[in-house]
Scaffold this motif. Sequence first.
Motif, PDB file in Angstrom:
ATOM      1  N   ARG A 290       0.605  -1.302   0.027  1.00 54.84           N
ATOM      2  CA  ARG A 290       0.099   0.096  -0.083  1.00 54.84           C
ATOM      3  C   ARG A 290       0.883   1.394  -0.130  1.00 54.84           C
ATOM      4  O   ARG A 290       0.177   2.345   0.113  1.00 54.84           O
ATOM      5  CB  ARG A 290      -0.854  -0.113   1.247  1.00 54.84           C
ATOM      6  N   VAL A 291       2.123   1.014   0.292  1.00 54.96           N
ATOM      7  CA  VAL A 291       2.912   2.322   0.263  1.00 54.96           C
ATOM      8  C   VAL A 291       2.969   3.004  -1.310  1.00 54.96           C
ATOM      9  O   VAL A 291       3.239   2.373  -2.187  1.00 54.96           O
ATOM     10  CB  VAL A 291       4.381   2.109   0.809  1.00 54.96           C
ATOM     11  N   ASN A 292       2.937   4.392  -1.172  1.00 52.96           N
ATOM     12  CA  ASN A 292       2.665   5.143  -2.341  1.00 52.96           C
ATOM     13  C   ASN A 292       4.558   5.034  -2.960  1.00 52.96           C
ATOM     14  O   ASN A 292       5.429   5.395  -2.241  1.00 52.96           O
ATOM     15  CB  ASN A 292       2.617   6.490  -2.130  1.00 52.96           C
ATOM     16  N   PRO A 293       4.413   4.504  -4.438  1.00 49.12           N
ATOM     17  CA  PRO A 293       5.750   4.367  -4.894  1.00 49.12           C
ATOM     18  C   PRO A 293       6.382   5.618  -5.013  1.00 49.12           C
ATOM     19  O   PRO A 293       7.689   5.755  -4.576  1.00 49.12           O
ATOM     20  CB  PRO A 293       5.382   3.900  -6.387  1.00 49.12           C
ATOM     21  N   THR A 294       5.772   6.954  -5.121  1.00 53.00           N
ATOM     22  CA  THR A 294       6.435   8.064  -5.300  1.00 53.00           C
ATOM     23  C   THR A 294       7.095   8.416  -4.022  1.00 53.00           C
ATOM     24  O   THR A 294       8.063   8.851  -3.773  1.00 53.00           O
ATOM     25  CB  THR A 294       5.499   9.102  -5.702  1.00 53.00           C
ATOM     26  N   THR A 295       6.396   8.132  -2.772  1.00 50.58           N
ATOM     27  CA  THR A 295       6.886   8.690  -1.421  1.00 50.58           C
ATOM     28  C   THR A 295       7.966   7.655  -1.131  1.00 50.58           C
ATOM     29  O   THR A 295       8.857   8.264  -0.426  1.00 50.58           O
ATOM     30  CB  THR A 295       5.625   8.286  -0.609  1.00 50.58           C
ATOM     31  N   ALA A 296       7.855   6.558  -1.613  1.00 53.82           N
ATOM     32  CA  ALA A 296       9.051   5.555  -1.239  1.00 53.82           C
ATOM     33  C   ALA A 296      10.322   6.078  -1.930  1.00 53.82           C
ATOM     34  O   ALA A 296      11.317   6.182  -1.252  1.00 53.82           O
ATOM     35  CB  ALA A 296       8.669   4.117  -1.460  1.00 53.82           C
ATOM     36  N   PHE A 297      10.040   6.570  -3.114  1.00 55.46           N
ATOM     37  CA  PHE A 297      11.423   6.793  -3.796  1.00 55.46           C
ATOM     38  C   PHE A 297      11.866   8.157  -3.300  1.00 55.46           C
ATOM     39  O   PHE A 297      13.052   8.363  -3.150  1.00 55.46           O
ATOM     40  CB  PHE A 297      10.936   7.023  -5.326  1.00 55.46           C
ATOM     41  N   ILE A 298      11.161   9.248  -2.971  1.00 54.58           N
ATOM     42  CA  ILE A 298      11.336  10.450  -2.488  1.00 54.58           C
ATOM     43  C   ILE A 298      12.106  10.156  -1.035  1.00 54.58           C
ATOM     44  O   ILE A 298      13.295  10.631  -0.669  1.00 54.58           O
ATOM     45  CB  ILE A 298      10.288  11.403  -2.145  1.00 54.58           C
ATOM     46  N   VAL A 299      11.626   9.412  -0.158  1.00 56.05           N
ATOM     47  CA  VAL A 299      12.346   8.875   1.082  1.00 56.05           C
ATOM     48  C   VAL A 299      13.686   8.220   0.834  1.00 56.05           C
ATOM     49  O   VAL A 299      14.727   8.474   1.640  1.00 56.05           O
ATOM     50  CB  VAL A 299      11.230   8.120   2.218  1.00 56.05           C
ATOM     51  N   ALA A 300      13.600   7.179   0.016  1.00 53.88           N
ATOM     52  CA  ALA A 300      14.760   6.821  -0.268  1.00 53.88           C
ATOM     53  C   ALA A 300      15.930   7.652  -1.019  1.00 53.88           C
ATOM     54  O   ALA A 300      17.056   7.574  -0.448  1.00 53.88           O
ATOM     55  CB  ALA A 300      14.610   5.439  -1.211  1.00 53.88           C
ATOM     56  N   LEU A 301      15.520   8.545  -1.877  1.00 56.10           N
ATOM     57  CA  LEU A 301      16.425   9.294  -2.488  1.00 56.10           C
ATOM     58  C   LEU A 301      16.617  10.503  -1.212  1.00 56.10           C
ATOM     59  O   LEU A 301      18.057  10.792  -1.417  1.00 56.10           O
ATOM     60  CB  LEU A 301      15.583  10.188  -3.550  1.00 56.10           C
ATOM     61  N   VAL A 302      16.037  10.953  -0.514  1.00 55.26           N
ATOM     62  CA  VAL A 302      16.660  11.826   0.627  1.00 55.26           C
ATOM     63  C   VAL A 302      17.520  11.064   1.527  1.00 55.26           C
ATOM     64  O   VAL A 302      18.524  11.675   2.021  1.00 55.26           O
ATOM     65  CB  VAL A 302      15.270  12.397   1.437  1.00 55.26           C
ATOM     66  N   LEU A 303      17.331   9.699   1.881  1.00 54.11           N
ATOM     67  CA  LEU A 303      18.168   9.026   2.670  1.00 54.11           C
ATOM     68  C   LEU A 303      19.413   9.006   2.040  1.00 54.11           C
ATOM     69  O   LEU A 303      20.404   8.979   2.411  1.00 54.11           O
ATOM     70  CB  LEU A 303      17.585   7.778   3.140  1.00 54.11           C
ATOM     71  N   LEU A 304      19.437   8.595   0.737  1.00 56.48           N
ATOM     72  CA  LEU A 304      20.731   8.366  -0.078  1.00 56.48           C
ATOM     73  C   LEU A 304      21.563   9.831   0.090  1.00 56.48           C
ATOM     74  O   LEU A 304      22.877   9.793   0.217  1.00 56.48           O
ATOM     75  CB  LEU A 304      20.501   8.003  -1.437  1.00 56.48           C
ATOM     76  N   LEU A 305      20.864  10.833  -0.356  1.00 61.58           N
ATOM     77  CA  LEU A 305      21.548  11.950  -0.635  1.00 61.58           C
ATOM     78  C   LEU A 305      22.300  12.535   0.731  1.00 61.58           C
ATOM     79  O   LEU A 305      23.175  13.097   0.965  1.00 61.58           O
ATOM     80  CB  LEU A 305      20.582  13.117  -1.273  1.00 61.58           C
TER      81      LEU A 305
END
Length: 84
Positions: free
Chosen positions: A13-28
């Motif tokens: 149920r996780v929104n893919p866009t939200t998951a991508f943004i969270v992962a990108l923020v963590l990576l950066l």
Amino acid sequence: MTTSDHFLRRLARVNPTTAFIVALVLLLAGLFLSGIVGALLLAALAAGLAALTFTTWPVQPPITRIVRVVLLTLLVVAVVGKAL
């Protein structure tokens, strides 16, 4: 319903866009923050990727498995490089 079924249903149920943004923020943040703080953020991202890879391994095509293992390896190398 088992705990793993409940986890997988929540994960679906996780929104893919939200998951991508969270992962990108963590990576950066992990790449730009110095020392152990950056390494810990990258390690958290690596742990999440490892969990995702482990839980979805049986249903992924071989090329996706290869890509995930390569990305996980690169992320762990970045964690070690940050920690040193």
